[in-house]
Scaffold this motif. Structure first.
Motif, PDB file in Angstrom:
ATOM      1  N   ALA A  25       0.812  -1.299  -0.130  1.00  0.00           N
ATOM      2  CA  ALA A  25       0.217  -0.049   0.041  1.00  0.00           C
ATOM      3  C   ALA A  25       1.060   1.224   0.044  1.00  0.00           C
ATOM      4  O   ALA A  25       1.937   1.310   0.505  1.00  0.00           O
ATOM      5  CB  ALA A  25      -0.951   0.006   1.323  1.00  0.00           C
ATOM      6  N   ALA A  32      -2.455   1.209   9.415  1.00  0.00           N
ATOM      7  CA  ALA A  32      -2.186   0.921   8.059  1.00  0.00           C
ATOM      8  C   ALA A  32      -1.109  -0.137   8.001  1.00  0.00           C
ATOM      9  O   ALA A  32      -1.182  -1.160   7.357  1.00  0.00           O
ATOM     10  CB  ALA A  32      -2.072   2.002   6.938  1.00  0.00           C
ATOM     11  N   VAL A  92      -3.763   4.368   0.720  1.00  0.00           N
ATOM     12  CA  VAL A  92      -4.031   4.570   2.009  1.00  0.00           C
ATOM     13  C   VAL A  92      -4.627   6.124   2.066  1.00  0.00           C
ATOM     14  O   VAL A  92      -3.666   6.896   1.563  1.00  0.00           O
ATOM     15  CB  VAL A  92      -3.126   4.047   2.874  1.00  0.00           C
ATOM     16  N   MET A 137      -9.271   5.547   5.799  1.00  0.00           N
ATOM     17  CA  MET A 137      -9.181   5.039   7.337  1.00  0.00           C
ATOM     18  C   MET A 137      -9.647   6.338   7.883  1.00  0.00           C
ATOM     19  O   MET A 137      -9.179   7.441   7.643  1.00  0.00           O
ATOM     20  CB  MET A 137      -7.823   4.651   7.697  1.00  0.00           C
ATOM     21  N   THR A 194      -8.546   2.225  -3.449  1.00  0.00           N
ATOM     22  CA  THR A 194      -8.326   3.148  -2.256  1.00  0.00           C
ATOM     23  C   THR A 194      -8.789   2.713  -0.908  1.00  0.00           C
ATOM     24  O   THR A 194     -10.017   2.270  -0.912  1.00  0.00           O
ATOM     25  CB  THR A 194      -8.898   4.623  -2.529  1.00  0.00           C
ATOM     26  N   PHE A 195      -8.137   2.805   0.122  1.00  0.00           N
ATOM     27  CA  PHE A 195      -8.464   2.400   1.348  1.00  0.00           C
ATOM     28  C   PHE A 195      -8.624   3.391   2.390  1.00  0.00           C
ATOM     29  O   PHE A 195      -7.495   4.149   2.573  1.00  0.00           O
ATOM     30  CB  PHE A 195      -7.412   1.205   1.842  1.00  0.00           C
ATOM     31  N   LEU A 221       3.984  -1.086   3.832  1.00  0.00           N
ATOM     32  CA  LEU A 221       3.365   0.494   3.649  1.00  0.00           C
ATOM     33  C   LEU A 221       4.509   1.533   3.130  1.00  0.00           C
ATOM     34  O   LEU A 221       5.421   1.513   3.812  1.00  0.00           O
ATOM     35  CB  LEU A 221       2.484   0.898   4.672  1.00  0.00           C
ATOM     36  N   TYR A 245       0.667   5.384   1.000  1.00  0.00           N
ATOM     37  CA  TYR A 245       0.068   6.407   1.768  1.00  0.00           C
ATOM     38  C   TYR A 245       0.576   7.447   1.211  1.00  0.00           C
ATOM     39  O   TYR A 245       1.754   7.992   1.697  1.00  0.00           O
ATOM     40  CB  TYR A 245       0.205   6.099   3.384  1.00  0.00           C
TER      41      TYR A 245
END
Length: 166
Positions: free
Chosen positions: A11, A31, A93, A124, A121-122, A38, A13
């Protein structure tokens, strides 16, 4: 019976992280528990005048994430989806503080999906105690020598103090 291999999930960010805040670190730490790797990626935007150089922000990110073995800090120029392909990452993220963040991030997620349907797309939700926090607020407080110790990691607080030293 056929053995099923687990897919390695990478992922990214993305952000400016100028400077990295406790809200960013909250998203990074959470994450990092969800994904195998990440990448915290500083997007270089030539139209912005950042407080910290890209190299300074990279160094700060590396210091504050040093205890997270599956997190790396990097930078990218250009389209995020191109960077994602380069890194073989599948997920973006994004941290959300409020509904206003969601509207903008939904547009970005939609365009990224249109550019590359393999990228998800995640979202949070930010910890409520950081819902008011932004890098611009931290910069403004630090510029006037206000207290930022609870808003940023100690190494970032010291970097801000040096930047705004009289």
């Amino acid at each position: 019976m056929r053995k099923v291999e687990k897919e390695y999930k990478i992922a990214v960010y993305p952000g400016s992280f100028d400077p990295v805040t406790m809200g960013h670190l909250d998203i990074i730490a959470r994450a990092a528990k969800v994904f195998d790797k990440l990448i915290v990626a500083i997007g270089v935007n030539s139209s912005k005048q950042p407080l910290f150089s890209v190299d300074e922000r990279l160094e700060l990110l590396r210091e504050v994430t040093a205890d997270l073995p599956n997190v790396e800090a990097d930078r990218f120029d250009g389209l995020l989806v191109n960077y994602m392909r380069l890194k073989k990452a599948q997920v973006i993220v994004k941290g959300l503080r409020a509904v206003s963040d969601f509207e903008y991030e939904l547009q970005m997620a939609s365009i990224n999906q249109k550019l590359d349907e393999q990228i998800e797309t995640f979202f949070m939700m930010t910890n409520p105690k950081y819902s008011f926090l932004s890098s611009s607020i931290v910069r403004e407080l630090a510029r006037y020598h206000g207290p930022v110790g609870e808003l940023v990691p100690p190494v970032v607080e010291q970097a801000l103090i040096r930047k705004f030293a009289p």
